[in-house]
Write a protein that holds these residues in place. Structure first.
Motif, PDB file in Angstrom:
ATOM      1  N   ARG A 122       5.972 -30.471 -26.714  1.00 26.13           N
ATOM      2  CA  ARG A 122       6.267 -30.398 -28.147  1.00 26.13           C
ATOM      3  C   ARG A 122       6.032 -31.755 -28.819  1.00 26.13           C
ATOM      4  O   ARG A 122       5.536 -31.819 -29.934  1.00 26.13           O
ATOM      5  CB  ARG A 122       7.709 -29.956 -28.397  1.00 26.13           C
ATOM      6  CG  ARG A 122       8.115 -28.590 -27.896  1.00 26.13           C
ATOM      7  CD  ARG A 122       7.350 -27.465 -28.535  1.00 26.13           C
ATOM      8  NE  ARG A 122       7.890 -26.158 -28.278  1.00 26.13           N
ATOM      9  CZ  ARG A 122       7.773 -25.479 -27.147  1.00 26.13           C
ATOM     10  NH1 ARG A 122       7.167 -26.003 -26.119  1.00 26.13           N
ATOM     11  NH2 ARG A 122       8.275 -24.272 -27.026  1.00 26.13           N
ATOM     12  N   GLU A 123       6.399 -32.837 -28.119  1.00 27.63           N
ATOM     13  CA  GLU A 123       6.185 -34.169 -28.677  1.00 27.63           C
ATOM     14  C   GLU A 123       4.698 -34.469 -28.838  1.00 27.63           C
ATOM     15  O   GLU A 123       4.301 -35.103 -29.811  1.00 27.63           O
ATOM     16  CB  GLU A 123       6.859 -35.231 -27.813  1.00 27.63           C
ATOM     17  CG  GLU A 123       8.366 -35.223 -27.952  1.00 27.63           C
ATOM     18  CD  GLU A 123       9.077 -36.150 -26.997  1.00 27.63           C
ATOM     19  OE1 GLU A 123       8.487 -36.534 -25.955  1.00 27.63           O
ATOM     20  OE2 GLU A 123      10.243 -36.492 -27.274  1.00 27.63           O
ATOM     21  N   LYS A 124       3.877 -33.998 -27.907  1.00 23.59           N
ATOM     22  CA  LYS A 124       2.426 -34.169 -28.036  1.00 23.59           C
ATOM     23  C   LYS A 124       1.920 -33.428 -29.269  1.00 23.59           C
ATOM     24  O   LYS A 124       1.098 -33.938 -30.025  1.00 23.59           O
ATOM     25  CB  LYS A 124       1.709 -33.649 -26.793  1.00 23.59           C
ATOM     26  CG  LYS A 124       1.828 -34.543 -25.595  1.00 23.59           C
ATOM     27  CD  LYS A 124       1.095 -33.938 -24.408  1.00 23.59           C
ATOM     28  CE  LYS A 124       1.330 -34.734 -23.146  1.00 23.59           C
ATOM     29  NZ  LYS A 124       0.705 -34.096 -21.972  1.00 23.59           N
ATOM     30  N   LYS A 125       2.420 -32.222 -29.458  1.00 17.33           N
ATOM     31  CA  LYS A 125       2.012 -31.431 -30.612  1.00 17.33           C
ATOM     32  C   LYS A 125       2.464 -32.113 -31.902  1.00 17.33           C
ATOM     33  O   LYS A 125       1.717 -32.169 -32.879  1.00 17.33           O
ATOM     34  CB  LYS A 125       2.624 -30.034 -30.511  1.00 17.33           C
ATOM     35  CG  LYS A 125       1.940 -28.995 -31.325  1.00 17.33           C
ATOM     36  CD  LYS A 125       2.506 -27.629 -30.976  1.00 17.33           C
ATOM     37  CE  LYS A 125       1.522 -26.558 -31.335  1.00 17.33           C
ATOM     38  NZ  LYS A 125       2.024 -25.230 -31.011  1.00 17.33           N
ATOM     39  N   LEU A 126       3.664 -32.652 -31.902  1.00 14.86           N
ATOM     40  CA  LEU A 126       4.191 -33.355 -33.061  1.00 14.86           C
ATOM     41  C   LEU A 126       3.336 -34.584 -33.370  1.00 14.86           C
ATOM     42  O   LEU A 126       3.065 -34.890 -34.531  1.00 14.86           O
ATOM     43  CB  LEU A 126       5.647 -33.750 -32.812  1.00 14.86           C
ATOM     44  CG  LEU A 126       6.424 -34.342 -33.973  1.00 14.86           C
ATOM     45  CD1 LEU A 126       6.488 -33.359 -35.126  1.00 14.86           C
ATOM     46  CD2 LEU A 126       7.820 -34.717 -33.518  1.00 14.86           C
ATOM     47  N   LYS A 127       2.919 -35.271 -32.322  1.00 15.39           N
ATOM     48  CA  LYS A 127       2.067 -36.445 -32.507  1.00 15.39           C
ATOM     49  C   LYS A 127       0.748 -36.047 -33.167  1.00 15.39           C
ATOM     50  O   LYS A 127       0.230 -36.779 -34.010  1.00 15.39           O
ATOM     51  CB  LYS A 127       1.812 -37.118 -31.163  1.00 15.39           C
ATOM     52  CG  LYS A 127       1.101 -38.427 -31.266  1.00 15.39           C
ATOM     53  CD  LYS A 127       0.966 -39.093 -29.924  1.00 15.39           C
ATOM     54  CE  LYS A 127       0.247 -40.421 -30.074  1.00 15.39           C
ATOM     55  NZ  LYS A 127       0.071 -41.078 -28.773  1.00 15.39           N
ATOM     56  N   GLN A 128       0.224 -34.885 -32.818  1.00 13.58           N
ATOM     57  CA  GLN A 128      -0.999 -34.397 -33.451  1.00 13.58           C
ATOM     58  C   GLN A 128      -0.787 -34.186 -34.943  1.00 13.58           C
ATOM     59  O   GLN A 128      -1.644 -34.506 -35.753  1.00 13.58           O
ATOM     60  CB  GLN A 128      -1.469 -33.098 -32.807  1.00 13.58           C
ATOM     61  CG  GLN A 128      -2.010 -33.272 -31.415  1.00 13.58           C
ATOM     62  CD  GLN A 128      -2.361 -31.937 -30.765  1.00 13.58           C
ATOM     63  OE1 GLN A 128      -1.967 -30.873 -31.256  1.00 13.58           O
ATOM     64  NE2 GLN A 128      -3.074 -31.997 -29.653  1.00 13.58           N
ATOM     65  N   TYR A 129       0.369 -33.651 -35.316  1.00 10.52           N
ATOM     66  CA  TYR A 129       0.680 -33.473 -36.736  1.00 10.52           C
ATOM     67  C   TYR A 129       0.760 -34.832 -37.436  1.00 10.52           C
ATOM     68  O   TYR A 129       0.264 -34.990 -38.546  1.00 10.52           O
ATOM     69  CB  TYR A 129       2.004 -32.727 -36.943  1.00 10.52           C
ATOM     70  CG  TYR A 129       1.919 -31.244 -36.734  1.00 10.52           C
ATOM     71  CD1 TYR A 129       1.032 -30.452 -37.463  1.00 10.52           C
ATOM     72  CD2 TYR A 129       2.743 -30.604 -35.823  1.00 10.52           C
ATOM     73  CE1 TYR A 129       0.954 -29.090 -37.276  1.00 10.52           C
ATOM     74  CE2 TYR A 129       2.673 -29.236 -35.635  1.00 10.52           C
ATOM     75  CZ  TYR A 129       1.779 -28.489 -36.365  1.00 10.52           C
ATOM     76  OH  TYR A 129       1.715 -27.135 -36.179  1.00 10.52           O
TER      77      TYR A 129
END
Length: 70
Positions: free
Chosen positions: A59-66
């Motif tokens: 989820r943190e990786k996905k958040l970083k993409q945002y």
């Protein structure tokens, strides 16, 4: 960033926060089982913790993409 991305980002942050709270709770449970020498139950709780930690990292990786799309 569009409104949908804001909602998605907020939802991700909420999920991460909930999972982190759950990991903390599971650590306490695991310690209680270990203290009472119920190692099998402690290992089950530990496996759940590891799964949640892996999900948090995803989820943190996905958040970083945002964050990078800003």
């Amino acid at each position: 960033m569009t409104k949908d991305n804001n909602n998605d980002e907020f939802d991700l942050r909420l999920e991460i926060s909930d999972m982190m709270w759950e990991v903390d709770r599971l650590r306490e449970i695991e310690q209680a089982y270990a203290d009472s020498e119920e190692y099998e139950k402690a290992s089950i709780v530990l496996a759940r913790q590891k799964r949640l930690i892996r999900l948090i990292k995803n989820r943190e990786k996905k958040l970083k993409q945002y964050d990078e799309t800003l």
